[in-house]
Write a protein that holds these residues in place. Sequence first.
Motif, PDB file in Angstrom:
ATOM      1  N   ALA A   1      -0.373   0.323 -15.354  1.00  4.76           N
ATOM      2  CA  ALA A   1      -0.051   1.661 -14.847  1.00  4.76           C
ATOM      3  C   ALA A   1      -0.454   2.724 -15.864  1.00  4.76           C
ATOM      4  CB  ALA A   1       1.432   1.763 -14.523  1.00  4.76           C
ATOM      5  N   ALA A   2      -0.160   2.462 -17.126  1.00  2.00           N
ATOM      6  CA  ALA A   2      -0.485   3.425 -18.179  1.00  2.00           C
ATOM      7  C   ALA A   2      -1.990   3.581 -18.351  1.00  2.00           C
ATOM      8  CB  ALA A   2       0.158   2.984 -19.494  1.00  2.00           C
ATOM      9  N   LEU A   3      -2.748   2.499 -18.181  1.00  2.68           N
ATOM     10  CA  LEU A   3      -4.197   2.568 -18.328  1.00  2.68           C
ATOM     11  C   LEU A   3      -4.866   3.236 -17.132  1.00  2.68           C
ATOM     12  CD1 LEU A   3      -4.822  -1.048 -19.693  1.00  2.68           C
ATOM     13  CD2 LEU A   3      -5.241   1.080 -20.944  1.00  2.68           C
TER      14      LEU A   3
ATOM     15  N   ILE B   1       0.817  -1.201   0.000  1.00  2.63           N
ATOM     16  CA  ILE B   1       0.000   0.000   0.000  1.00  2.63           C
ATOM     17  C   ILE B   1       0.854   1.255   0.000  1.00  2.63           C
ATOM     18  CG2 ILE B   1      -1.675   1.327   1.375  1.00  2.63           C
ATOM     19  CD1 ILE B   1      -2.850  -0.965  -0.282  1.00  2.63           C
ATOM     20  N   ASP B   2       2.091   1.145   0.421  1.00  2.00           N
ATOM     21  CA  ASP B   2       2.989   2.301   0.329  1.00  2.00           C
ATOM     22  C   ASP B   2       3.168   2.750  -1.117  1.00  2.00           C
ATOM     23  OD1 ASP B   2       3.334   2.392   3.031  1.00  2.00           O
ATOM     24  OD2 ASP B   2       5.148   1.159   3.021  1.00  2.00           O
ATOM     25  N   ALA B   3       2.808   1.866  -2.054  1.00  2.00           N
ATOM     26  CA  ALA B   3       2.950   2.201  -3.472  1.00  2.00           C
ATOM     27  C   ALA B   3       1.697   2.826  -4.069  1.00  2.00           C
ATOM     28  CB  ALA B   3       3.297   0.940  -4.280  1.00  2.00           C
ATOM     29  N   ILE B   4       0.663   3.029  -3.260  1.00  2.00           N
ATOM     30  CA  ILE B   4      -0.532   3.692  -3.766  1.00  2.00           C
ATOM     31  C   ILE B   4      -0.137   5.087  -4.230  1.00  2.00           C
ATOM     32  CG2 ILE B   4      -2.772   4.667  -3.101  1.00  2.00           C
ATOM     33  CD1 ILE B   4      -2.874   1.708  -3.387  1.00  2.00           C
ATOM     34  N   PRO B   5      -0.585   5.508  -5.402  1.00  2.00           N
ATOM     35  CA  PRO B   5      -0.111   6.777  -5.952  1.00  2.00           C
ATOM     36  C   PRO B   5      -0.549   7.996  -5.165  1.00  2.00           C
ATOM     37  CG  PRO B   5      -1.931   5.937  -7.236  1.00  2.00           C
ATOM     38  CD  PRO B   5      -1.561   4.847  -6.276  1.00  2.00           C
ATOM     39  N   GLU B   6       0.390   8.911  -4.959  1.00  2.00           N
ATOM     40  CA  GLU B   6       0.059  10.228  -4.448  1.00  2.00           C
ATOM     41  C   GLU B   6      -0.143  11.135  -5.653  1.00  2.00           C
ATOM     42  OE1 GLU B   6       3.099  11.619  -1.913  1.00  2.00           O
ATOM     43  OE2 GLU B   6       2.945   9.961  -0.497  1.00  2.00           O
ATOM     44  N   PRO B   7      -1.187  11.945  -5.668  1.00  2.00           N
ATOM     45  CA  PRO B   7      -1.403  12.831  -6.806  1.00  2.00           C
ATOM     46  C   PRO B   7      -0.187  13.720  -7.021  1.00  2.00           C
ATOM     47  CG  PRO B   7      -3.294  12.821  -5.342  1.00  2.00           C
ATOM     48  CD  PRO B   7      -2.199  12.085  -4.642  1.00  2.00           C
ATOM     49  N   GLY B   8       0.317  13.757  -8.206  1.00  2.00           N
ATOM     50  CA  GLY B   8       1.489  14.557  -8.490  1.00  2.00           C
ATOM     51  C   GLY B   8       1.718  14.637  -9.973  1.00  2.00           C
ATOM     52  N   THR B   9       2.961  14.613 -10.371  1.00  2.00           N
ATOM     53  CA  THR B   9       3.262  14.686 -11.788  1.00  2.00           C
ATOM     54  C   THR B   9       2.925  13.372 -12.461  1.00  2.00           C
ATOM     55  OG1 THR B   9       5.515  13.861 -11.564  1.00  2.00           O
ATOM     56  CG2 THR B   9       5.164  16.237 -11.245  1.00  2.00           C
ATOM     57  N   ARG B  10       2.846  13.418 -13.772  1.00  2.00           N
ATOM     58  CA  ARG B  10       2.561  12.213 -14.555  1.00  2.00           C
ATOM     59  C   ARG B  10       3.605  11.145 -14.278  1.00  2.00           C
ATOM     60  NH1 ARG B  10       0.575  11.691 -20.555  1.00  2.00           N
ATOM     61  NH2 ARG B  10       1.267   9.603 -21.085  1.00  2.00           N
TER      62      ARG B  10
ATOM     63  N   GLU C   1       5.597  10.715 -11.614  1.00  2.00           N
ATOM     64  CA  GLU C   1       5.518  10.173 -10.262  1.00  2.00           C
ATOM     65  C   GLU C   1       4.370   9.178 -10.137  1.00  2.00           C
ATOM     66  OE1 GLU C   1       5.027  13.780  -8.159  1.00  2.00           O
ATOM     67  OE2 GLU C   1       7.146  14.033  -7.698  1.00  2.00           O
ATOM     68  N   THR C   2       3.214   9.540 -10.691  1.00  2.00           N
ATOM     69  CA  THR C   2       2.052   8.665 -10.581  1.00  2.00           C
ATOM     70  C   THR C   2       2.251   7.370 -11.348  1.00  2.00           C
ATOM     71  OG1 THR C   2       0.606  10.582 -10.326  1.00  2.00           O
ATOM     72  CG2 THR C   2      -0.436   8.516 -10.929  1.00  2.00           C
ATOM     73  N   THR C   3       2.798   7.461 -12.560  1.00  2.00           N
ATOM     74  CA  THR C   3       3.009   6.261 -13.359  1.00  2.00           C
ATOM     75  C   THR C   3       4.017   5.335 -12.703  1.00  2.00           C
ATOM     76  OG1 THR C   3       2.480   7.469 -15.385  1.00  2.00           O
ATOM     77  CG2 THR C   3       3.675   5.400 -15.633  1.00  2.00           C
ATOM     78  N   ASP C   4       5.111   5.876 -12.182  1.00  2.00           N
ATOM     79  CA  ASP C   4       6.116   5.054 -11.520  1.00  2.00           C
ATOM     80  C   ASP C   4       5.530   4.344 -10.307  1.00  2.00           C
ATOM     81  OD1 ASP C   4       7.969   5.809 -13.365  1.00  2.00           O
ATOM     82  OD2 ASP C   4       9.015   7.233 -12.077  1.00  2.00           O
ATOM     83  N   THR C   5       4.702   5.049  -9.523  1.00  2.00           N
ATOM     84  CA  THR C   5       4.132   4.464  -8.323  1.00  2.00           C
ATOM     85  C   THR C   5       3.118   3.387  -8.666  1.00  2.00           C
ATOM     86  OG1 THR C   5       4.384   6.625  -7.282  1.00  2.00           O
ATOM     87  CG2 THR C   5       3.095   5.010  -6.110  1.00  2.00           C
ATOM     88  N   LEU C   6       2.304   3.633  -9.681  1.00  2.00           N
ATOM     89  CA  LEU C   6       1.357   2.620 -10.118  1.00  2.00           C
ATOM     90  C   LEU C   6       2.066   1.382 -10.649  1.00  2.00           C
ATOM     91  CD1 LEU C   6      -1.316   4.841 -11.853  1.00  2.00           C
ATOM     92  CD2 LEU C   6      -1.740   3.287  -9.951  1.00  2.00           C
TER      93      LEU C   6
ATOM     94  N   ALA D   1       3.248  -4.234 -10.085  1.00  2.00           N
ATOM     95  CA  ALA D   1       4.339  -5.212 -10.106  1.00  2.00           C
ATOM     96  C   ALA D   1       4.357  -6.037  -8.824  1.00  2.00           C
ATOM     97  CB  ALA D   1       5.681  -4.495 -10.291  1.00  2.00           C
ATOM     98  N   LEU D   2       4.091  -5.397  -7.694  1.00  2.00           N
ATOM     99  CA  LEU D   2       4.052  -6.127  -6.431  1.00  2.00           C
ATOM    100  C   LEU D   2       2.880  -7.102  -6.388  1.00  2.00           C
ATOM    101  CD1 LEU D   2       4.960  -3.226  -3.979  1.00  2.00           C
ATOM    102  CD2 LEU D   2       6.316  -5.282  -4.393  1.00  2.00           C
ATOM    103  N   LEU D   3       1.738  -6.697  -6.941  1.00  2.00           N
ATOM    104  CA  LEU D   3       0.609  -7.620  -7.028  1.00  2.00           C
ATOM    105  C   LEU D   3       0.947  -8.816  -7.910  1.00  2.00           C
ATOM    106  CD1 LEU D   3      -2.533  -5.339  -7.477  1.00  2.00           C
ATOM    107  CD2 LEU D   3      -1.960  -6.734  -5.490  1.00  2.00           C
ATOM    108  N   ALA D   4       1.566  -8.551  -9.054  1.00  2.00           N
ATOM    109  CA  ALA D   4       1.880  -9.620 -10.000  1.00  2.00           C
ATOM    110  C   ALA D   4       2.873 -10.610  -9.417  1.00  2.00           C
ATOM    111  CB  ALA D   4       2.432  -9.022 -11.294  1.00  2.00           C
TER     112      ALA D   4
END
Length: 207
Positions: free
Chosen positions: A188-190, A78-87, A89-94, A99-102
């Motif tokens: 992440a992109a979707l 859950i630490d990887a849940i995206p914080e609203p920010g730049t494109r 930052e959000t894509t990297d976090t997603l 990846a952790l789920l997979a």
Amino acid sequence: MALPRDRSTDLNDPRVRRTQAALRRTLIELVQDRDLSRISVADVAERAGVSRSTFYDHYRDVHELAEAACTAMIDDLIDAIPEPGTREETTDTLLTFFALLAEHAGLYRSVLGAQGSARVIDHVRRRATVAAYVGALRAATGGDGPSPADFTDGVPHDVPAAFTAGALIGVATDWLQHGCPCSPAEMAALTRPLLAALYHEDGRTRS
């Protein structure tokens, strides 16, 4: 079946923590090769090198062990849940999130699915809501703000945070149940533009 003893006084015992960690690791290994429903206490105990009575000292059954294993991993995930920010930052976090789920798709598929664990699903929902709420506050203040640890009892009613948590759980569960047909990068992109639109409309994103 043996019943577990009262474990409330065992939590600070390093031997207990080591045994529980070993059982969780063993289940994670086993679930890579077969469905959770086909894994028995005997399977876990034998693979972990402990007796069945030792297993029952810590967990009632394989389902409770699965809940413990997922809850522990989810606290990190859950630490990887995206914080609203730049494109970026959000894509990297997603990407990290999916990846952790997979990485442990078999186990998450079992506990988040229709026959899964209400306890784990609620744990994910609460942790994801806190992460989204804190992320929005930090975005609104340019990075300053509280941490998730400040909200151990939950957060105030916050529609965007609750919506984000529910949306991520729904998307992730559907993805897992369909056998992860898209890569974590594709997911992440979707997902990114959907979350970006939410926080843009809410007015709490930073430019």
